[in-house]
Scaffold this active site. Structure first.
Site, PDB file in Angstrom:
ATOM      1  N   SER A  23       0.843  -1.188   0.000  1.00 26.45           N
ATOM      2  CA  SER A  23       0.000   0.000   0.000  1.00 26.45           C
ATOM      3  C   SER A  23       0.875   1.233   0.000  1.00 26.45           C
ATOM      4  CB  SER A  23      -0.919   0.014   1.213  1.00 26.45           C
ATOM      5  OG  SER A  23      -0.183   0.334   2.367  1.00 26.45           O
ATOM      6  N   GLY A  24       0.327   2.302  -0.459  1.00 29.28           N
ATOM      7  CA  GLY A  24       1.064   3.561  -0.475  1.00 29.28           C
ATOM      8  C   GLY A  24       0.066   4.692  -0.357  1.00 29.28           C
ATOM      9  N   THR A  25       0.530   5.891  -0.654  1.00 29.17           N
ATOM     10  CA  THR A  25      -0.382   7.033  -0.554  1.00 29.17           C
ATOM     11  C   THR A  25      -1.492   6.934  -1.595  1.00 29.17           C
ATOM     12  OG1 THR A  25       1.272   8.099  -1.902  1.00 29.17           O
ATOM     13  CG2 THR A  25       1.103   8.803   0.393  1.00 29.17           C
ATOM     14  N   TYR A  26      -1.170   6.288  -2.722  1.00 31.91           N
ATOM     15  CA  TYR A  26      -2.107   6.225  -3.840  1.00 31.91           C
ATOM     16  C   TYR A  26      -3.254   5.258  -3.580  1.00 31.91           C
ATOM     17  CZ  TYR A  26       0.824   2.163  -4.203  1.00 31.91           C
ATOM     18  OH  TYR A  26       1.497   1.024  -3.882  1.00 31.91           O
ATOM     19  N   GLY A  27      -2.991   4.209  -2.780  1.00 31.19           N
ATOM     20  CA  GLY A  27      -3.989   3.167  -2.579  1.00 31.19           C
ATOM     21  C   GLY A  27      -3.326   1.841  -2.280  1.00 31.19           C
ATOM     22  N   ARG A  28      -3.913   0.773  -2.763  1.00 33.28           N
ATOM     23  CA  ARG A  28      -3.400  -0.552  -2.436  1.00 33.28           C
ATOM     24  C   ARG A  28      -3.237  -1.403  -3.692  1.00 33.28           C
ATOM     25  NH1 ARG A  28      -4.097  -1.479   2.888  1.00 33.28           N
ATOM     26  NH2 ARG A  28      -4.505  -3.705   2.827  1.00 33.28           N
ATOM     27  N   LYS A  48      -4.260  -2.418  -8.971  1.00 30.88           N
ATOM     28  CA  LYS A  48      -4.051  -1.245  -8.128  1.00 30.88           C
ATOM     29  C   LYS A  48      -5.402  -0.611  -7.861  1.00 30.88           C
ATOM     30  CE  LYS A  48      -1.259   2.990  -8.363  1.00 30.88           C
ATOM     31  NZ  LYS A  48      -0.066   3.514  -9.037  1.00 30.88           N
ATOM     32  N   ASP A 152       9.422   9.550 -11.198  1.00 29.31           N
ATOM     33  CA  ASP A 152       9.529   8.837  -9.926  1.00 29.31           C
ATOM     34  C   ASP A 152      10.233   7.495 -10.121  1.00 29.31           C
ATOM     35  OD1 ASP A 152       9.264   8.497  -7.211  1.00 29.31           O
ATOM     36  OD2 ASP A 152       7.228   7.716  -7.312  1.00 29.31           O
TER      37      ASP A 152
END
Lengths: 406, 295
Positions: A23-28, A48, A152
């Site tokens: 998971s990250g800031t964007y979602g899972r 995603k 990125d």
């Protein structure tokens, strides 16, 4: 539609979730299996799921700009070295992008060599590195030719399939750079995870170019060789103010190895907004006047990791150093482009790079770990996935969490 | 994408031949036979002019750039190839298309600003950002997430330097490109064909005569010059036009396509005179009210 958005496809009807990946800031991200594989060879997927703008949001509140970018770019792009997007599913306030599955990524590969599956630290074979870099650059040429900057690139975002194909992933920060309506700076104030951030970004450049991706490639190359991030700085946090702080520590790490950038080598240096910070950086720091030098770093790294001396197929050799030096060039205008990098002797002497980066390698990499604690893609939301940063396109590009992953 | 229109989803999925497009439209109307019979709607070009006016009204106070406005127009056009207009609330579709286009063209507007502007312009009944958010899902879904639009403006910029267009010629060509969004052309031809058409018309029409307003008669004389290009080479026209005609004849540009674009523009300028905002507004209001689509 005015009786509500009617979804055309349902994620659970099409895919069976095998486990949760990350998971990250964007979602899972979830690992999934097709319920009716077509073609049958394509069985595994990474899905995603974008996080709604606010956790537990029960209303439609508009899709974040970065999700829009990623959806549009993923739909448009197709290249063997860019992660393939199978489909995008919009279903009741949720967005799912379905990607082809990749068993490994560079972060995990580097980690495996660091801890050593068997018997401690072990260098990545020179041929593997060469093939990875070659494929990575092919993908990057494609992106740049299509006016897409990735912005990125870092080991965690470079996928590797079990058959040794390298695929650039996570276009969440990527965007088109042809004549932007606003300067790139005004959109997202901070891009690229700090260790891979190009000096022109650290110095506050407003109109940066695809060269930022090539600096990141240089950093990744160095990390594949040494198994450690080459410039491991600490991120200066934004102190609630709406200004981006100068990343002093990160810039220091770069200068300690590379030496101070000079106006002679980088004519536009003095025009950088944070140029004044540079001299204050040097004051009282002895290492600035006697930097390690990239060549010393490189030779030390080759020796430490027991690559054979001289030139040959089993060592990155002097050609590798020359390439690295041209990727980690301070002046973005002098830095190698992806296209030119592919023409470098590193790739032509001692045989052509392999199409499969694991060719001739006997190393067995562990498969991607998935956890079973959250297998419900429709409703799944674990503690710790709460949004911690600011909304997309506000001041923080990626909160610290991503930094730790990188 | 920017560099490779030929590989783009626009080329692959959103460029039709005229018969294909007619077929799509017929299929859509057939599936909603009752609605279509019950609620007449204006000529598609009149509708497009109306939509354009509405979008500009919203865009102006927000300072939205022309390219984002153009993208919104293309989204609306694509959407109505897939969805019968009488099933929608056009005001909501327009507001949402603009909201989405601004994000895609890197000049984002907050959803609340879009809502406020929409309410200000149209006094619409939707008063909740969730309506726009939901419509956004529908829009993206109908367009299969294919959101990147190749516009003719970029080709025009390249042509401008190649042919050293004057300031006036360039701005006339630019406004002809703006006009083409009111026609079906964005769904029929490649952006560079549109740009070439616009440049050609601009040079033939000579912007000095009567400002920037293009008139059907002028375009007709351009068609004649194009006929010369089709025949190989012509003579008797002024140097500048001749140079263009020669270039067209020698290039690999599809002259038939340029002729078709020119004709499409002529018929737009012809029909423009009979445009009446009130008719469009009333006819739309009729099905929206009757079917409760604004709720």
């Amino acid at each position: 539609m005015f009786t509500g958005y009617n979804t055309k496809k349902r994620v659970n009807e099409r895919y069976k979730i095998i486990g949760f990946i990350s998971s990250g800031t964007y979602g899972r991200v979830y690992k999934a299996e097709s319920r009716n594989a077509n073609p049958p060879s394509m069985k595994l997927f990474a899905i995603k799921k974008f996080k709604p703008d606010k956790e537990g949001e029960l209303q439609y509140s508009g899709i974040s700009q970065s999700a829009i970018r990623e959806m549009a770019l993923c739909t448009e792009l197709a290249h063997p070295n860019v992660v393939h997007t199978v489909e995008i599913i919009l279903e009741e306030k949720c967005i799912f992008i379905v990607f082809e599955y990749a068993e490994h990524d560079l972060l995990q590969i580097i980690h495996h060599h660091n801890t050593g599956g068997q018997g401690g630290r072990q260098a990545i074979p020179a041929k593997t590195i060469k093939s990875i870099l070659w494929q990575l650059l092919q993908g990057l040429v494609y992106l740049h030719r299509n006016w897409v900057m990735h912005r990125d690139l870092k080991p965690a975002n470079i996928m590797v399939t079990s058959s040794g194909k390298v695929k650039i992933g996570d276009l969440g920060l990527a965007r088109l750079f042809y004549k932007p309506l606003q300067t790139l700076f005004s959109g997202d104030k901070v891009v690229v995870t700090i260790w891979y951030r190009a000096p022109e970004l650290l110095l506050g450049s407003r109109h940066y170019t695809p060269a930022v991706d090539l600096w990141a490639v240089g950093c990744i190359f160095a990390e594949l060789l040494s198994l450690r991030p080459i410039f491991k700085g600490e991120e200066a946090k934004m102190d609630g103010k709406k200004t981006v702080p100068f990343q002093r520590n990160q810039m220091q790490k770069i200068v300690e190895i590379m030496g101070m950038p000079s106006k002679e080598r980088w004519p536009l240096l003095a025009a950088m907004p944070e140029y004044a910070q540079l001299s204050s950086l040097a004051a009282g720091n002895a290492r600035f006047h006697r930097p390690q030098g990239l060549e010393n770093w490189y030779q030390g790294c080759l020796k430490n990791n027991q690559y054979p001396p001289g030139s040959g197929p089993d060592t990155p050799g002097p050609e590798g150093f020359d390439l690295l030096q041209q990727l980690l060039e301070y002046d973005p205008q002098k830095r190698l482009t992806a296209e030119k990098a592919l023409l470098h002797p590193y790739f032509t002497s001692h045989g052509k790079p392999g199409e499969n980066c694991f060719e001739e390698s006997k190393i067995k990499y562990p498969i991607r770990r998935v956890s079973q604690e959250d297998n419900d893609i429709r409703t799944g939301s674990l503690p710790g996935t709460k949004r911690s940063g600011l909304p997309d396109d506000s001041l923080i590009g990626r909160p610290a969490k991503r930094l730790k992953e990188g | 994408m920017a560099s490779s229109y030929w590989e783009s989803t626009q080329k692959k999925f959103w460029t039709f031949t005229k018969p294909q497009l007619a077929l799509e439209r017929k299929r859509l109307e057939d599936s909603e036979r009752n609605l279509v019979n019950m609620y007449p709607v204006p000529d598609r070009r009149h509708l497009s002019i109306y939509f354009y006016h509405q979008l500009s009204k919203m865009a102006r106070p927000l300072g939205v750039r022309q390219q984002a406005l153009a993208t919104a127009q293309v989204y609306v056009r694509r959407f109505y190839v897939k969805v019968e207009i009488r099933r929608t609330n056009p005001a909501l579709v327009l507001a949402t298309a603009l909201y989405l286009a601004c994000k895609m063209e890197e000049c984002p507007q907050h959803i609340r600003m879009i809502l406020a502007e929409a309410r200000h312009c149209w006094d619409t009944a939707f008063n909740d950002i969730s309506k726009i958010g939901e419509c956004e899902f529908t829009l993206i879904s109908e367009m299969n997430s294919q959101l990147i639009i190749h516009h003719p403006y970029r080709s025009l910029a390249e042509l401008q330097s190649q042919f050293q267009l004057t300031q006036e010629e360039n701005s006339l060509a630019w406004s002809i490109i703006n006009d083409h969004y009111l026609t079906e052309l964005p769904l029929l031809h490649a952006p560079h064909v549109i740009a070439i058409t616009a440049m050609f018309l601009a040079v033939v029409l000579k912007p000095t005569q009567g400002g920037l307003q293009v008139h059907a008669a002028g375009v007709a004389s351009a068609l004649q010059a194009l006929g010369n290009a089709r025949g190989g080479a012509g003579q008797g026209t002024q140097n500048r036009v001749q140079k263009l005609v020669d270039w067209l004849a020698e290039s690999t540009v599809d002259i038939e396509a340029v002729v078709e674009c020119t004709q499409e523009l002529i018929s737009l300028y012809e029909i423009w005179d009979s445009y009446a905002e009130k008719t469009c507004k009333d006819q739309i209001a009729k099905f929206v009210k009757a079917r409760g689509l604004d709720k």
